[in-house]
Write an enzyme that holds these catalytic residues in place. Structure first.
Site, PDB file in Angstrom:
ATOM      1  N   SER A 148       0.497  -1.172   0.009  1.00 35.17           N
ATOM      2  CA  SER A 148      -0.126   0.224  -0.083  1.00 35.17           C
ATOM      3  C   SER A 148       0.643   1.643   0.271  1.00 35.17           C
ATOM      4  O   SER A 148       0.130   2.249   0.311  1.00 35.17           O
ATOM      5  CB  SER A 148      -0.695   0.045   1.440  1.00 35.17           C
ATOM      6  OG  SER A 148      -0.269   0.272   2.555  1.00 35.17           O
ATOM      7  N   CYS A 149       1.934   1.279  -0.558  1.00 25.31           N
ATOM      8  CA  CYS A 149       2.705   1.798  -0.392  1.00 25.31           C
ATOM      9  C   CYS A 149       3.028   3.612  -1.261  1.00 25.31           C
ATOM     10  O   CYS A 149       2.929   4.541  -1.179  1.00 25.31           O
ATOM     11  CB  CYS A 149       4.514   2.197  -0.565  1.00 25.31           C
ATOM     12  SG  CYS A 149       4.773   1.516  -2.352  1.00 25.31           S
TER      13      CYS A 149
END
Length: 282
Positions: free
Chosen positions: A114-115
């Site tokens: 989810s960066c």
């Protein structure tokens, strides 16, 4: 040390009838992983197999590749201000010759799905850091009927899930469907790290002729861990993410989703599946 399960009081409502009873819950505690004395990462996990979890995590990060890379792992005493040991902090010591990559930067680039960074950067990072390119491994040929039997074997071996209903599982099978190892954890990524870490500790990496089966979905992070351990086949009982499919296609990983009963979807690496009928286009 933390236990795998804990008891809590719960109010139970069934068909309008209210009662109070104890319930068994899966334990969840933080684990801080230190590398050669320096804090590296914190993960929420089910206590147990902590050393294997830390070792597997470092395989996924490209730090460890073989048994001799690992000097030792210890729980850190005095982890709290009063000096008591929580058994929630481990320190991994590598052999002197191990070159430590810039994993602080790499973790921000490709480990956290989810960066929000560029997908291509994530794919490139895994492809360039893996020690055992999957396309270079001896061919594995799997029958769909064999794959269809694996979820039931996984479920039958989930001892803690039977008591709590709240754990994910990951299992390693041989290409003949023999169960090699299974780990459970509140996080499926931790369960996979525990499997890979145990393989490292026993000198069994790369896992080039195995099948990794996970409960739930197949995220980019799980595909990354499979590739970094040299696992050629990743199967999940639920859906993969788009980036997991991209990574599988990029690296040659066979990725199977929705493995339920006799049905499954093959998203990448179909050359390892013994297909008897021509695929039809939908």
């Amino acid at each position: 040390m933390g236990r795998v399960t804990e008891r809590r009081k719960v109010i139970r409502i069934r068909d309008g009838a209210v009662s109070t009873r104890p319930d068994t819950l899966v334990a969840e505690e933080p684990l801080e992983i230190r590398l050669n004395g320096k804090p590296l990462a914190i993960t929420m996990r089910t206590p147990g197999d902590d050393f294997a979890l830390a070792a597997g995590f470092l395989v996924s990060e490209g730090v460890l590749a073989k048994q001799n890379d690992l000097q030792n792992i210890v729980y850190c005493a005095g982890a709290t201000t009063d000096g008591s040991n929580t058994y929630n902090v481990v320190d991994v010591r590598t052999a002197p010759e191990v070159v430590i990559p810039d994993i602080t930067l790499e973790r921000n680039v490709y480990t956290t799905s989810s960066c929000g960074l560029c997908g291509k950067a994530s794919l490139d990072a895994v492809r360039t850091t893996t020690r055992w390119p999957i396309n270079d491994t001896p061919p594995v040929r799997l029958d769909p009927e064999l794959l269809a039997r694996l979820p039931d074997r996984l479920r039958a071996a989930q001892q803690v899930f039977d008591r709590t209903g709240g754990l994910h599982a990951a299992a390693l099978f041989t290409e003949d469907g023999e169960l090699l190892d299974i780990r459970e954890d509140v996080g499926r990524h931790n369960a996979v790290d525990k499997l890979i870490g145990r393989a490292l500790q026993h000198g069994n990496l790369p896992l080039s002729r195995t099948i990794l089966l996970v409960s739930g979905r197949a995220s980019f992070e799980l595909a990354q861990k499979a590739v970094m351990a040299g696992i050629p086949v990743l199967a999940a009982v639920s859906a993969p993410s788009s980036l997991a499919v991209d990574l599988a296609t990029e690296t040659g990983l066979t990725l199977i989703g929705f493995l339920r009963g006799t049905s499954m979807n093959v998203y990448a690496g179909q050359d390892r599946i013994a297909l008897r009928a021509a695929a039809t286009q939908g």
